[in-house]
Design a protein around this motif. Structure first.
Motif, PDB file in Angstrom:
ATOM      1  N   ILE A   1      53.486  45.179  27.044  1.00 29.26           N
ATOM      2  CA  ILE A   1      52.709  45.688  28.175  1.00 29.26           C
ATOM      3  C   ILE A   1      51.373  46.203  27.654  1.00 29.26           C
ATOM      4  O   ILE A   1      51.321  46.939  26.665  1.00 29.26           O
ATOM      5  CB  ILE A   1      53.454  46.817  28.909  1.00 29.26           C
ATOM      6  N   ASP A   2      50.302  45.815  28.307  1.00 24.93           N
ATOM      7  CA  ASP A   2      48.973  46.336  28.001  1.00 24.93           C
ATOM      8  C   ASP A   2      48.409  47.005  29.247  1.00 24.93           C
ATOM      9  O   ASP A   2      48.599  46.507  30.369  1.00 24.93           O
ATOM     10  CB  ASP A   2      48.029  45.214  27.558  1.00 24.93           C
ATOM     11  N   ILE A   3      47.715  48.119  29.036  1.00 26.65           N
ATOM     12  CA  ILE A   3      47.103  48.848  30.150  1.00 26.65           C
ATOM     13  C   ILE A   3      45.627  49.023  29.821  1.00 26.65           C
ATOM     14  O   ILE A   3      45.272  49.577  28.775  1.00 26.65           O
ATOM     15  CB  ILE A   3      47.778  50.209  30.379  1.00 26.65           C
ATOM     16  N   SER A   4      44.766  48.553  30.706  1.00 20.50           N
ATOM     17  CA  SER A   4      43.324  48.614  30.463  1.00 20.50           C
ATOM     18  C   SER A   4      42.789  49.997  30.801  1.00 20.50           C
ATOM     19  O   SER A   4      43.503  50.853  31.357  1.00 20.50           O
ATOM     20  CB  SER A   4      42.613  47.559  31.311  1.00 20.50           C
ATOM     21  N   ASP A   5      41.500  50.230  30.499  1.00 24.22           N
ATOM     22  CA  ASP A   5      40.907  51.536  30.779  1.00 24.22           C
ATOM     23  C   ASP A   5      40.725  51.769  32.275  1.00 24.22           C
ATOM     24  O   ASP A   5      40.499  52.906  32.697  1.00 24.22           O
ATOM     25  CB  ASP A   5      39.583  51.702  30.044  1.00 24.22           C
ATOM     26  N   THR A   6      40.825  50.704  33.063  1.00 21.63           N
ATOM     27  CA  THR A   6      40.787  50.878  34.523  1.00 21.63           C
ATOM     28  C   THR A   6      42.194  50.965  35.115  1.00 21.63           C
ATOM     29  O   THR A   6      42.359  50.902  36.331  1.00 21.63           O
ATOM     30  CB  THR A   6      40.020  49.731  35.181  1.00 21.63           C
ATOM     31  N   GLY A   7      43.207  51.060  34.251  1.00 21.35           N
ATOM     32  CA  GLY A   7      44.571  51.267  34.720  1.00 21.35           C
ATOM     33  C   GLY A   7      45.324  50.013  35.092  1.00 21.35           C
ATOM     34  O   GLY A   7      46.439  50.101  35.610  1.00 21.35           O
ATOM     35  N   VAL A   8      44.753  48.824  34.839  1.00 17.03           N
ATOM     36  CA  VAL A   8      45.434  47.582  35.190  1.00 17.03           C
ATOM     37  C   VAL A   8      46.551  47.343  34.179  1.00 17.03           C
ATOM     38  O   VAL A   8      46.309  47.305  32.965  1.00 17.03           O
ATOM     39  CB  VAL A   8      44.463  46.396  35.202  1.00 17.03           C
ATOM     40  N   ILE A   9      47.783  47.163  34.678  1.00 19.46           N
ATOM     41  CA  ILE A   9      48.952  46.953  33.829  1.00 19.46           C
ATOM     42  C   ILE A   9      49.187  45.455  33.726  1.00 19.46           C
ATOM     43  O   ILE A   9      49.423  44.776  34.718  1.00 19.46           O
ATOM     44  CB  ILE A   9      50.191  47.652  34.398  1.00 19.46           C
ATOM     45  N   LEU A  10      49.111  44.948  32.491  1.00 16.32           N
ATOM     46  CA  LEU A  10      49.219  43.516  32.230  1.00 16.32           C
ATOM     47  C   LEU A  10      50.464  43.249  31.408  1.00 16.32           C
ATOM     48  O   LEU A  10      50.659  43.845  30.347  1.00 16.32           O
ATOM     49  CB  LEU A  10      47.976  43.031  31.490  1.00 16.32           C
ATOM     50  N   ALA A  11      51.334  42.362  31.917  1.00 17.90           N
ATOM     51  CA  ALA A  11      52.543  41.982  31.185  1.00 17.90           C
ATOM     52  C   ALA A  11      52.248  40.761  30.331  1.00 17.90           C
ATOM     53  O   ALA A  11      51.671  39.781  30.803  1.00 17.90           O
ATOM     54  CB  ALA A  11      53.677  41.680  32.166  1.00 17.90           C
ATOM     55  N   ARG A  12      52.602  40.821  29.042  1.00 10.90           N
ATOM     56  CA  ARG A  12      52.445  39.695  28.131  1.00 10.90           C
ATOM     57  C   ARG A  12      53.797  39.028  27.909  1.00 10.90           C
ATOM     58  O   ARG A  12      54.806  39.713  27.753  1.00 10.90           O
ATOM     59  CB  ARG A  12      51.871  40.160  26.792  1.00 10.90           C
ATOM     60  N   PHE A  13      53.801  37.680  27.902  1.00 15.43           N
ATOM     61  CA  PHE A  13      55.044  36.921  27.775  1.00 15.43           C
ATOM     62  C   PHE A  13      55.027  36.089  26.499  1.00 15.43           C
ATOM     63  O   PHE A  13      53.966  35.821  25.920  1.00 15.43           O
ATOM     64  CB  PHE A  13      55.251  36.032  29.005  1.00 15.43           C
ATOM     65  N   THR A  14      56.209  35.684  26.073  1.00 13.88           N
ATOM     66  CA  THR A  14      56.353  34.954  24.812  1.00 13.88           C
ATOM     67  C   THR A  14      55.705  33.582  24.834  1.00 13.88           C
ATOM     68  O   THR A  14      55.498  32.990  23.779  1.00 13.88           O
ATOM     69  CB  THR A  14      57.841  34.799  24.456  1.00 13.88           C
ATOM     70  N   ASN A  15      55.374  33.067  26.002  1.00 17.61           N
ATOM     71  CA  ASN A  15      54.729  31.749  26.082  1.00 17.61           C
ATOM     72  C   ASN A  15      53.204  31.865  26.086  1.00 17.61           C
ATOM     73  O   ASN A  15      52.501  30.894  26.364  1.00 17.61           O
ATOM     74  CB  ASN A  15      55.197  31.003  27.329  1.00 17.61           C
ATOM     75  N   GLY A  16      52.701  33.064  25.788  1.00 22.53           N
ATOM     76  CA  GLY A  16      51.262  33.252  25.720  1.00 22.53           C
ATOM     77  C   GLY A  16      50.609  33.574  27.047  1.00 22.53           C
ATOM     78  O   GLY A  16      49.398  33.803  27.093  1.00 22.53           O
ATOM     79  N   GLN A  17      51.374  33.604  28.116  1.00 19.15           N
ATOM     80  CA  GLN A  17      50.820  33.902  29.428  1.00 19.15           C
ATOM     81  C   GLN A  17      50.823  35.405  29.676  1.00 19.15           C
ATOM     82  O   GLN A  17      51.487  36.182  28.987  1.00 19.15           O
ATOM     83  CB  GLN A  17      51.617  33.185  30.524  1.00 19.15           C
ATOM     84  N   SER A  18      50.079  35.830  30.643  1.00 19.39           N
ATOM     85  CA  SER A  18      50.046  37.238  31.047  1.00 19.39           C
ATOM     86  C   SER A  18      49.999  37.313  32.566  1.00 19.39           C
ATOM     87  O   SER A  18      49.594  36.352  33.237  1.00 19.39           O
ATOM     88  CB  SER A  18      48.831  37.952  30.441  1.00 19.39           C
ATOM     89  N   ARG A  19      50.414  38.453  33.087  1.00 20.19           N
ATOM     90  CA  ARG A  19      50.458  38.605  34.550  1.00 20.19           C
ATOM     91  C   ARG A  19      50.176  40.059  34.900  1.00 20.19           C
ATOM     92  O   ARG A  19      50.710  40.977  34.271  1.00 20.19           O
ATOM     93  CB  ARG A  19      51.821  38.173  35.087  1.00 20.19           C
TER      94      ARG A  19
ATOM     95  N   LEU B   1      49.925  48.102  43.864  1.00 19.32           N
ATOM     96  CA  LEU B   1      50.840  47.016  43.530  1.00 19.32           C
ATOM     97  C   LEU B   1      50.126  45.670  43.552  1.00 19.32           C
ATOM     98  O   LEU B   1      49.069  45.507  44.184  1.00 19.32           O
ATOM     99  CB  LEU B   1      52.018  47.015  44.493  1.00 19.32           C
ATOM    100  N   ALA B   2      50.695  44.683  42.865  1.00 18.98           N
ATOM    101  CA  ALA B   2      50.137  43.331  42.796  1.00 18.98           C
ATOM    102  C   ALA B   2      51.062  42.356  43.500  1.00 18.98           C
ATOM    103  O   ALA B   2      52.279  42.581  43.587  1.00 18.98           O
ATOM    104  CB  ALA B   2      49.939  42.913  41.336  1.00 18.98           C
ATOM    105  N   ASP B   3      50.485  41.253  44.003  1.00 22.55           N
ATOM    106  CA  ASP B   3      51.302  40.219  44.627  1.00 22.55           C
ATOM    107  C   ASP B   3      51.851  39.274  43.563  1.00 22.55           C
ATOM    108  O   ASP B   3      51.648  39.479  42.357  1.00 22.55           O
ATOM    109  CB  ASP B   3      50.509  39.453  45.693  1.00 22.55           C
ATOM    110  N   ASN B   4      52.548  38.225  44.001  1.00 26.60           N
ATOM    111  CA  ASN B   4      53.184  37.309  43.053  1.00 26.60           C
ATOM    112  C   ASN B   4      52.177  36.527  42.212  1.00 26.60           C
ATOM    113  O   ASN B   4      52.527  35.987  41.157  1.00 26.60           O
ATOM    114  CB  ASN B   4      54.089  36.325  43.803  1.00 26.60           C
ATOM    115  N   SER B   5      50.924  36.476  42.679  1.00 27.86           N
ATOM    116  CA  SER B   5      49.886  35.768  41.934  1.00 27.86           C
ATOM    117  C   SER B   5      49.128  36.685  40.982  1.00 27.86           C
ATOM    118  O   SER B   5      48.186  36.255  40.315  1.00 27.86           O
ATOM    119  CB  SER B   5      48.899  35.110  42.905  1.00 27.86           C
TER     120      SER B   5
END
Length: 538
Positions: free
Chosen positions: A427-445, A126-130
């Motif tokens: 949602i993007d998932i890298s080859d190392t399994g990191v799940i990245l959320a993409r938002f409409t404002n161009g940011q990702s988390r 899991l990831a923290d809020n940052s």
């Protein structure tokens, strides 16, 4: 005896056909791993062992094992479909119990958890809020809430200002001086020598105004006078004139002295109207010089500036504002003015005219901002109140990538660090399994990282059906880590691992098993014939 031996052979052939048929049936099952059957011969033994001339009693099944070789990877249109390229298993939470699978057919349930068709939840780090991966394992849940806005605090400019650009509304250097008012006579009282005019304005070669210049006349005897200029800075030559005879005088003014960079300026004025008296005072000793400073900047008049750049900045509530920076070259070599406007309102700079001065070296690099040597190549603007309940905006101008070279005005990059409210767009998932959320404002988390498990003996896993397995004593305990680490493979998003069943191989094995079945059946038939012959002996 031969009946039992042949019967064991028939049963073994039938078991092999069952294994083959199961493999063939699951040739299209995602993540399925084919099984192989092993046989062992049977001997009758006692505590003393078996006889050297003992005859075997048939065959038995020694084991059925699954082969965890890599299956082909096929691509899909679902980013949540995952395939493992290499070793490892996905870890699933089945109501508190961990199960393991190679089938990466995943979706999202109503609560945002990533699940398979059996509603078993995918486990990961899991990831923290940052957005930092914490290392804590748990069920991966996609956060679909809006991302909060961030107010802009810095604007960065990768811009080249054209060194060959002309100066807009260029200044005019002083060249002549007019004494007194038109139609009047100027009187020099030799009893008051030296005599000075009232202060008047000059404009130097760089378009800078000088407001304290005065002409000074000194009587050298009779109608002869020396004239020079004071209060103008730099140096000025002295000229001689004779009242009533000399028609004009030229003084050479060096605005910044011999050590400066400006060229000397010749100032000519008409002295034909000068008269001289003794006593009675001086009359109409005033002077007016030609010249004009650079015209005022006007954002609505393109003739008053060289170039401009525009970018969108955001306040604390995520509202967008248009920031425009105007660049204007001055008459001072390698010097530019910058004017900043937000929503059409000027943010006052450090200079009296509201600009900020950008000074470049003779190699085209930014050397000073508002007289302060760079680096650092940034400065903070005055706070701007955007209204609508948002907090005042304090913007830092970062000019570390600003240059002044020949070749035209070029905008290489413009960036700022603010953004508006954003909604989840993908949602993007890298080859190392990191799940990245993409938002409409161009940011990702970063939301989480998929975890994989491996076992010392994968063939010892207990089959549970639904292409999943459970830990057993024979398999050993799972080693859980991130994809791509240790002996674990990488993860491919938008893909699924096909079954590793080779149909051609299975068909060949099927023929072999069929022949074995037929041969053992023939043994029973032969044994039956022999037995019948014995029974028929009279």
């Amino acid at each position: 005896m031969a009946f039992q031996t042949a019967l064991s052979g028939i049963n073994s052939a039938a078991a092999e056909l069952n294994v083959i048929s199961n493999n063939v049936a699951n040739a299209s099952t995602t993540g399925f791993k084919q099984s192989t059957i092993q046989f062992a011969d049977v001997f009758a033994t006692s505590n003393l062992g078996s006889s050297s001339n003992a005859i075997g009693s048939g065959v038995k099944i020694a084991g059925v094992t699954q082969q965890f070789s890599q299956g082909n990877i096929e691509f899909t249109d679902n980013n949540l479909d995952l395939a493992i390229s290499g070793q490892g298993f996905f870890v699933l939470n089945d109501n508190g119990n961990n199960v393991y699978t190679r089938s990466g057919t995943f979706g999202v349930d109503r609560n945002g958890f990533i699940v398979n068709p059996q509603l078993q939840r995918l486990t990961g780090y899991l990831a923290d809020n940052s957005g930092n991966i914490t290392g804590a394992l748990g069920d991966i849940q996609l956060d679909t809430s809006d991302i909060a806005p961030q107010a802009s605090t810095q604007m960065t400019f990768g811009v080249n200002l054209n060194a060959s650009a002309t100066v807009p509304s260029s200044a005019v250097t002083s060249a002549t001086i007019t004494l007194g008012s038109a139609g009047t006579t100027q009187v020099l009282d030799d009893g008051d020598s030296p005599v000075t005019t009232a202060a008047f304005d000059l404009v130097d070669n760089y378009g800078q105004p000088v407001t304290t210049a005065q002409l000074q006349f000194t009587n050298t005897g009779g109608n002869n006078w020396d004239v020079t200029m004071t209060g103008a800075g730099g140096t000025t030559t002295t000229a001689s004139l004779t009242v009533g005879t000399t028609g004009s005088v030229t003084l050479t003014w060096d605005p910044d002295g011999a050590a400066g960079t400006q060229s000397p300026v010749d100032l000519t004025f008409d002295t034909s109207a000068l008269t001289q008296a003794t006593g009675g005072g001086n009359t109409d000793l005033t002077a007016v010089a030609t010249g004009a400073v650079q015209g005022n900047f006007d954002p609505t008049d393109a003739a008053t500036f060289n170039n401009s750049t525009t970018m969108t900045v955001y306040d604390s509530l995520g509202s967008a504002h248009l920031a425009t920076v105007y660049y204007r070259k001055t008459d001072i070599p390698n010097q530019w003015e910058s004017y900043v406007f937000v929503d059409g309102n000027q943010i006052a700079g450090a200079q009296p005219n509201g600009s900020d001065l950008l000074q470049f070296s003779n190699s085209g690099e930014l050397s000073a901002i508002n007289g302060v040597t760079t680096p650092p190549s940034n400065y903070i603007l005055a706070p701007y109140a955007p209204g609508s309940g948002a907090a005042p905006m304090t913007l830092t101008m970062d000019y570390s990538s600003l240059s002044q070279y020949g070749g035209g005005f070029n905008v290489n990059s413009l960036s700022q660090d603010g953004y508006a409210t954003g909604r989840l767009s993908g949602i993007d998932i890298s080859d190392t399994g990191v799940i990245l959320a993409r938002f409409t404002n161009g940011q990702s988390r970063t939301l989480a990282q998929v975890a994989l498990a491996n076992f010392g003996n994968p063939q010892g896993l207990t089959q549970l059906g639904d292409t999943s397995w459970a830990e057993s004593f024979e398999s050993g305990q799972p080693v859980v880590s991130a994809p791509g680490s240790s002996s674990l493979g990488n993860v491919q998003s938008g893909a699924l691992e096909s079954s590793n069943v080779d149909l051609t191989e299975q068909l060949v094995k099927m023929i072999t098993a069929q022949r074995n079945f037929q041969a053992n059946a023939q043994v029973i038939s032969t044994e039956d014939t022999v037995t019948q012959s014995i029974i028929n002996i009279r």
